[in-house]
Design a protein around this motif. Sequence first.
Motif, mmCIF file in Angstrom:
data_model
loop_
_atom_site.group_PDB
_atom_site.id
_atom_site.type_symbol
_atom_site.label_atom_id
_atom_site.label_comp_id
_atom_site.label_asym_id
_atom_site.label_seq_id
_atom_site.Cartn_x
_atom_site.Cartn_y
_atom_site.Cartn_z
ATOM 1 N N ASP A 75 0.812 -1.225 0.000
ATOM 2 C CA ASP A 75 0.000 0.000 0.000
ATOM 3 C C ASP A 75 0.839 1.266 0.000
ATOM 4 O O ASP A 75 0.453 2.294 0.568
ATOM 5 C CB ASP A 75 -0.965 0.019 1.206
ATOM 6 N N GLU A 76 1.958 1.218 -0.663
ATOM 7 C CA GLU A 76 2.863 2.371 -0.675
ATOM 8 C C GLU A 76 2.424 3.435 -1.674
ATOM 9 O O GLU A 76 3.031 4.505 -1.757
ATOM 10 C CB GLU A 76 4.298 1.917 -1.025
ATOM 11 N N GLY A 77 1.405 3.105 -2.459
ATOM 12 C CA GLY A 77 1.019 4.017 -3.547
ATOM 13 C C GLY A 77 1.616 3.537 -4.869
ATOM 14 O O GLY A 77 1.845 4.329 -5.789
ATOM 15 N N VAL A 129 -6.207 7.334 -9.205
ATOM 16 C CA VAL A 129 -7.213 8.410 -9.254
ATOM 17 C C VAL A 129 -6.895 9.303 -10.450
ATOM 18 O O VAL A 129 -5.808 9.875 -10.538
ATOM 19 C CB VAL A 129 -7.201 9.241 -7.946
ATOM 20 N N ALA A 165 -7.556 -1.164 0.566
ATOM 21 C CA ALA A 165 -8.272 -1.027 -0.703
ATOM 22 C C ALA A 165 -8.951 -2.337 -1.103
ATOM 23 O O ALA A 165 -9.833 -2.357 -1.958
ATOM 24 C CB ALA A 165 -7.311 -0.569 -1.802
ATOM 25 N N ARG A 180 -5.631 0.442 8.403
ATOM 26 C CA ARG A 180 -4.213 0.078 8.376
ATOM 27 C C ARG A 180 -3.537 0.588 9.645
ATOM 28 O O ARG A 180 -3.858 1.669 10.127
ATOM 29 C CB ARG A 180 -3.538 0.710 7.152
ATOM 30 N N LYS A 195 2.854 10.122 -0.677
ATOM 31 C CA LYS A 195 2.031 10.547 0.456
ATOM 32 C C LYS A 195 2.752 11.505 1.415
ATOM 33 O O LYS A 195 2.466 11.521 2.615
ATOM 34 C CB LYS A 195 1.460 9.325 1.190
ATOM 35 N N GLY A 213 -0.198 13.798 -3.523
ATOM 36 C CA GLY A 213 -1.660 13.692 -3.572
ATOM 37 C C GLY A 213 -2.040 12.451 -4.353
ATOM 38 O O GLY A 213 -1.204 11.887 -5.071
ATOM 39 N N PRO A 214 -3.290 11.990 -4.218
ATOM 40 C CA PRO A 214 -3.679 10.749 -4.885
ATOM 41 C C PRO A 214 -3.828 10.856 -6.414
ATOM 42 O O PRO A 214 -3.741 9.862 -7.108
ATOM 43 C CB PRO A 214 -5.035 10.402 -4.247
#
Length: 425
Positions: free
Chosen positions: A13-15, A44, A298, A304, A330, A412-413
């Motif tokens: 989940d690091e992006g 996104v 997700a 988390r 993040k 940002g996402p």
Amino acid sequence: MGCTVAIGSQWGDEGKAKMIDYLTEDADIVVRYQGGANAGHTVVVDDKKFVFHLIPSGILHEGKICVIGNGVVLDPVAFLEEVDLLEKKGYDVKDRLIISDSAHFILPYHKAMDSYLENFSNEKIGTTMRGIGPCYSDKCLRIGLRAGDIFDLNMLEKRAADTLRIKNLQLEKIFGGEPFTLEDIMSMLLLFKDKAGSMICNTQEYLHKAVKDRKKILLEGAQGYALDIDHGTYPYVTSSSPTIGGALLGTGLNAFDIDDVIGITKAYVTRVGEGPFPTEADEEQSERIRVNGNEFGATTGRPRRCGWFDIPLLKKAVQINGMNKLAITKLDVLTGFEKIKIGVGYNINGERVDEIPMSKCKHIEPIFIEMDGWGENISKCRSFAELPKNAQAYLNFIEDELNAPITYISVGPGRESTFITEKKQ
Ligand code: GDP
Ligand code: IMO
Ligand code: MG
């Protein structure tokens, strides 16, 4: 760019998906190489959110080919649902998706077994219940069913019957569970053949040809370094190899094909499920990070666990994977913290240790330093120079400690909120 591998540096989940989507701009082909629908990969675009579990996160880019590699364990139902969802949203994906004929199927008995094993055990792993461990176990036991098997239905039915006999015995006799019927399994696989059969091929061949044709290939890891079955915090790990070895194993590419290994790294650390987490924050700070970063799974929606950046963990991730670039994601989530902690070592039985003992880090005490935080909103920053001085200092500290360049920063996402650090521009 030849082949680039993007690997999560922490506990998932690091992006990764956000970065894969960004990097796909420069790629021709994106390949998932391991894991299954345990992954939850969020992208996104224009404020629209997509969560991928099996389909590579580059799929939103028109014209890019997405490959599900031989190292992936494929839930046929979850896969078809994902394709359907994308098509309903107006994305034409069928001609751009390729599935390895050697990818193993996750079938209902794998998910049932996952659930029974979790409930049976005194020490739970906290799995996603997607059947991952049982499916990789069957692969090793050589009783798995693979995507390419659907082209020989007689053989498939025989093998499915054999495997099912073993599975049903285990389910009924050990766990007192319900058996599965051959008809149910076969009709699931026949539907998959009907809808996705044309996507299946020898992806190892396909990828080697692509390398020869100088295509740019991006390999997408799921989970992260510390969840690796060999290198992670065993037994609190997943059942595949998210690390660099898994990238080669799960695609058939070789080490000389790889130019870059990017460590996708959250500016702090999270973990879902059980297992050691040396730099875990206290409940109040954890909750603050969780809320700021919307840190909920997700795939399963579980909250988390949140904590602080862990330098020794990252040093190991860089070492094991040969990460030559880092993407810090993040960073915006840390805005507003007066002080930001960074784990720089551990106390073990009163002695300072600077290396993380991955297999036995359950009872180690972290040693933190504190840096001053920043209050400015950084979500509109698009260069290193625009970041507040304290955010720059935070990143410089990490870069110096890890001796690996921070090449990308995400604030940002959305797709637009990633930038390359100007040193690299
Ligand atoms: P993955 O499994 O590594 O792909 O990551 P997930 O999708 O499970 O979790 C990452 C979450 O953080 C998702 O909700 C993303 O939309 C979000 N995200 C990614 N990068 C950033 C970022 O730089 N800032 C913020 N605020 N959110 C981000
Ligand atoms: P992405 O790709 C975070 C964790 C589970 C559990 C352990 C074993 O979105 O980063 P499994 O179902 O794989 O047998 O569960 O691994 N886990 C993840 N944690 N992100 C993931 O994927 C994960 N996939 C599995 O929570 O602790
Ligand atoms: Mg995820």
